[in-house]
Enzyme design. Structure first.
Site, PDB file in Angstrom:
ATOM      1  N   ASN A  62     -22.601  -7.384  -3.194  1.00 39.92           N
ATOM      2  CA  ASN A  62     -23.201  -8.161  -2.110  1.00 39.92           C
ATOM      3  C   ASN A  62     -24.717  -8.032  -2.243  1.00 39.92           C
ATOM      4  O   ASN A  62     -25.295  -7.011  -1.876  1.00 39.92           O
ATOM      5  CB  ASN A  62     -22.722  -7.598  -0.756  1.00 39.92           C
ATOM      6  N   LYS A 120     -26.961  -9.612  -0.697  1.00 41.37           N
ATOM      7  CA  LYS A 120     -27.679  -9.877   0.566  1.00 41.37           C
ATOM      8  C   LYS A 120     -28.856 -10.827   0.274  1.00 41.37           C
ATOM      9  O   LYS A 120     -28.716 -11.721  -0.544  1.00 41.37           O
ATOM     10  CB  LYS A 120     -28.108  -8.559   1.209  1.00 41.37           C
ATOM     11  N   HIS A 176     -19.638  -9.984   7.982  1.00 44.31           N
ATOM     12  CA  HIS A 176     -20.379  -8.769   7.597  1.00 44.31           C
ATOM     13  C   HIS A 176     -21.097  -8.232   8.834  1.00 44.31           C
ATOM     14  O   HIS A 176     -21.567  -8.995   9.669  1.00 44.31           O
ATOM     15  CB  HIS A 176     -21.381  -9.099   6.488  1.00 44.31           C
ATOM     16  N   GLU A 236     -23.933  -7.090   9.335  1.00 44.96           N
ATOM     17  CA  GLU A 236     -25.307  -7.581   9.565  1.00 44.96           C
ATOM     18  C   GLU A 236     -25.278  -8.930  10.268  1.00 44.96           C
ATOM     19  O   GLU A 236     -26.152  -9.238  11.078  1.00 44.96           O
ATOM     20  CB  GLU A 236     -26.067  -7.641   8.230  1.00 44.96           C
ATOM     21  N   GLU A 274     -16.064  -1.531   6.346  1.00 43.02           N
ATOM     22  CA  GLU A 274     -17.452  -1.094   6.179  1.00 43.02           C
ATOM     23  C   GLU A 274     -17.946  -0.477   7.485  1.00 43.02           C
ATOM     24  O   GLU A 274     -18.397  -1.199   8.384  1.00 43.02           O
ATOM     25  CB  GLU A 274     -18.343  -2.290   5.847  1.00 43.02           C
ATOM     26  N   GLY A 291     -26.093   1.236   3.803  1.00 45.07           N
ATOM     27  CA  GLY A 291     -27.497   1.458   3.455  1.00 45.07           C
ATOM     28  C   GLY A 291     -28.058   2.792   3.925  1.00 45.07           C
ATOM     29  O   GLY A 291     -29.271   2.980   3.928  1.00 45.07           O
ATOM     30  N   SER A 337     -22.752   2.433   1.243  1.00 38.41           N
ATOM     31  CA  SER A 337     -23.363   3.481   0.418  1.00 38.41           C
ATOM     32  C   SER A 337     -22.540   3.870  -0.811  1.00 38.41           C
ATOM     33  O   SER A 337     -22.542   5.030  -1.222  1.00 38.41           O
ATOM     34  CB  SER A 337     -23.670   4.721   1.277  1.00 38.41           C
TER      35      SER A 337
HETATM   36  P1  PGA Z   1     -24.728  -0.702   0.844  1.00 42.50           P
HETATM   37  O1  PGA Z   1     -24.272  -2.058   1.567  1.00 42.50           O
HETATM   38  O2  PGA Z   1     -23.881  -0.535  -0.377  1.00 42.50           O
HETATM   39  O3  PGA Z   1     -26.172  -0.919   0.521  1.00 42.50           O
HETATM   40  O4  PGA Z   1     -24.517   0.398   1.838  1.00 42.50           O
HETATM   41  C1  PGA Z   1     -22.919  -2.418   1.617  1.00 42.50           C
HETATM   42  C2  PGA Z   1     -22.738  -3.708   2.378  1.00 42.50           C
HETATM   43  O5  PGA Z   1     -23.462  -3.952   3.345  1.00 42.50           O
HETATM   44  O6  PGA Z   1     -21.863  -4.513   2.033  1.00 42.50           O
END
Ligand code: PGA
Length: 243
Positions: free
Chosen positions: A5, A7, A92, A94, A161, A167, A205
């Site tokens: 992903n 983003k 997601h 976010e 998630e 992150g 992560s």
């Molecule tokens: P990350 O993000 O691996 O940077 O923690 C995962 C995601 O948001 O899908």
């Protein structure tokens, strides 16, 4: 299944460099896992063009909850299909947090993805506050019940998630991840259209040091990777270490 992903990162130049390096790796090793890249919309066609000859598939990170019409600035499931996306990430965290996407909007989007013959990757996961107040199970049950459409699909793909793991460098214990997968499957089992186990991805992560252990957790069949998917050498390390 390994899903990158990206983003709101990468551009034509960095994607082309990534493609050269990943293609070189894929030309000498055929990975066991399906590799899917979810770039920003503007890069989807180029990702398909450069990487699909070596088996990489493309996903969109989001689509509109509407099928077509006067929705300035939106991109529909049909548009994603038109540039040969095979998967779409919906819900997601976010987007749930920053764009006020409710479970019912997520479900509407997942229905449109299925309508246009693609597979939705529906994201669920608890926040830190929900976890600390002992509500993880309740939250996951509700998110799955309300965000996943009860329609027949080739595969149900859910990404677990935990919001607090995205992150942050923090990852839940193996037992917690396995428990979440169990809850998700149990809830999906209540859908009329659900036949087999879902493919459950873990995201939050993930990197080359923890990916092998996470993939061995009972109930987990893939990874959804954010920041570690932006560097080709790290992403290749992850793919390579998983066989
Ligand atoms: P990350 O993000 O691996 O940077 O923690 C995962 C995601 O948001 O899908």
């Amino acid at each position: 299944m390994i899903v990158a992903n990206w983003k709101m990162n990468m551009d034509t130049a960095s994607m082309a460099k990534f493609a050269v390096e990943l293609n070189w790796f894929l030309s000498i090793k055929q990975p066991k896992n399906e590799i899917i890249i979810a770039p920003p919309f503007t890069l989807i066609s180029m990702v398909k063009y450069l990487m699909s000859p070596l088996g990489v598939k493309a996903a969109a990170q989001n689509i509109s909850e509407f099928d077509l019409g006067a929705h300035t600035g939106e991109v529909s499931a049909k548009h994603a299909k038109d540039v040969s996306c095979e998967y779409i990430i919906v819900g997601h965290s976010e987007r749930r947090q920053n764009n006020n996407e409710t479970n019912s909007i997520v479900r509407q989007k997942a229905e449109l993805v299925a309508k246009h013959d693609m597979l939705p990757i529906v994201c669920v996961g608890e926040t830190l506050a929900e976890r600390e107040s002992g509500n993880t199970e309740k939250v996951l049950l509700k998110q799955v019940a309300e965000s996943v459409p009860d329609i027949r699909m080739d595969r149900f793909i859910i990404a677990y998630e935990p919001v607090w793991a995205i992150g942050t460098g923090k990852v839940p214990s193996n037992e917690d991840i396995s428990f979440a997968a169990k809850i998700i499957n149990a809830q999906l089992g209540k859908l009329n259209s659900f036949e087999n186990n879902a493919l459950i991805l873990y995201g939050g992560s993930v990197n080359s040091s923890n990916c092998q252990e996470i993939m061995q957790i009972s109930g987990i069949g893939g990874l959804l990777i954010g920041s570690a998917s932006l560097r080709s050498n790290e992403f290749i390390k992850i793919i390579d270490s998983l066989g």
